[in-house]
Design an enzyme around this catalytic site. Sequence first.
Site, short mmCIF file in Angstrom:
data_model
loop_
_atom_site.label_atom_id
_atom_site.label_comp_id
_atom_site.label_asym_id
_atom_site.label_seq_id
_atom_site.Cartn_x
_atom_site.Cartn_y
_atom_site.Cartn_z
CG HIS A 191 -3.86 7.21 2.64
ND1 HIS A 191 -4.03 7.12 3.99
CD2 HIS A 191 -3.44 5.98 2.25
CE1 HIS A 191 -3.69 5.92 4.42
NE2 HIS A 191 -3.34 5.19 3.37
CE1 TYR A 226 -4.48 6.31 7.94
CE2 TYR A 226 -6.53 7.00 6.86
CZ TYR A 226 -5.23 7.27 7.25
OH TYR A 226 -4.67 8.48 6.95
CG HIS A 238 -4.45 2.72 -0.58
ND1 HIS A 238 -5.32 1.96 0.17
CD2 HIS A 238 -3.52 3.18 0.33
CE1 HIS A 238 -4.94 1.96 1.44
NE2 HIS A 238 -3.86 2.70 1.55
CG HIS A 252 2.51 0.27 4.32
ND1 HIS A 252 2.27 -0.59 5.37
CD2 HIS A 252 1.35 0.95 4.11
CE1 HIS A 252 1.02 -0.42 5.80
NE2 HIS A 252 0.44 0.50 5.05
CG ASP A 282 -2.00 -0.96 1.23
OD1 ASP A 282 -2.00 -1.84 0.34
OD2 ASP A 282 -2.89 -0.87 2.10
CG ASP A 283 0.08 3.86 2.33
OD1 ASP A 283 -1.08 3.61 1.93
OD2 ASP A 283 0.36 4.02 3.53
NI NI Z 1 -2.68 3.24 3.29
#
Ligand code: NI
Length: 265
Positions: A122, A159, A118, A209, A68-69
């Site tokens: 965010h 999250y 995603h 991540h 993610d991210d």
């Molecule tokens: Ni995230």
Amino acid sequence: MRRTELCSDLYMKKANKKRMNKILEEILIIIPFVLVLCILSRCIPNGTVRLNIGESGISEKAIALTFDDGPSGYTEELLDGLALYEARATFFVIGSKAEKNPEIVKRAYDDGHLIGNHTYSHIDFYKSTLTEIEENITKGSDVIEEITGSRPLFLRAPYGNVNFIQLKQLDSFFVHWSTSTYDWFKEEEDYIYKRIMKEAKDGAIILMHDTREATIKAVLRAIPELQEQGYELVRVDELLSRNGAKIKMGVPYRSCKYDRGAVAF
Ligand code: NI
């Protein structure tokens, strides 16, 4: 005579009060039913939308590594490692970061990895309106489609924050995870590596991540060992569609066992 009139007046007042109380009671009973019906009516529609990717041909021992991210300055090192070990993964990218590093997202896509959404910035669904969430998801999907030419099918809520009503209102295929490496909490290679190895089991969806150096080091250490144990490292869509299973909208998938199919909640 006067006394009889007074009595009749009192009787009428009492009868009216009784009638009003009865009406109020009935309203109080009806309200919860109406509320439940409203909630259910919002829940039903997208549960009927099913995605059929088709038989993915994935083996009985498979794991989906998800990142993610990103993209970030570490993503390319991860892509090099995945190519070396011939492992596939899933990247839930943030639209605003993808916009700044389109070449990394394009390479991940061209290398055969799955690109998921995603959101664009965010956004926390718990603190946003439905319109804000929908706009943010659409903006993220637009960026990914612009880069790869393909609109992302899968969404991971930032999250993991998404409530039951939102799951039903948003027309998306949700992917959660069975295991978090907690790499956001403890940025240590050994700790993350041990978390991956301890929680590795068939059907696992592992959350990491690609924004942390320790994560890249840990996962590249774990991959050859997992392969040695017989695990196939696959994309989330391949894992969820094993045995030709169909994927429903509005369901937060967490894993996919070979014999049980995709598992939510
Ligand atoms: Ni995230």
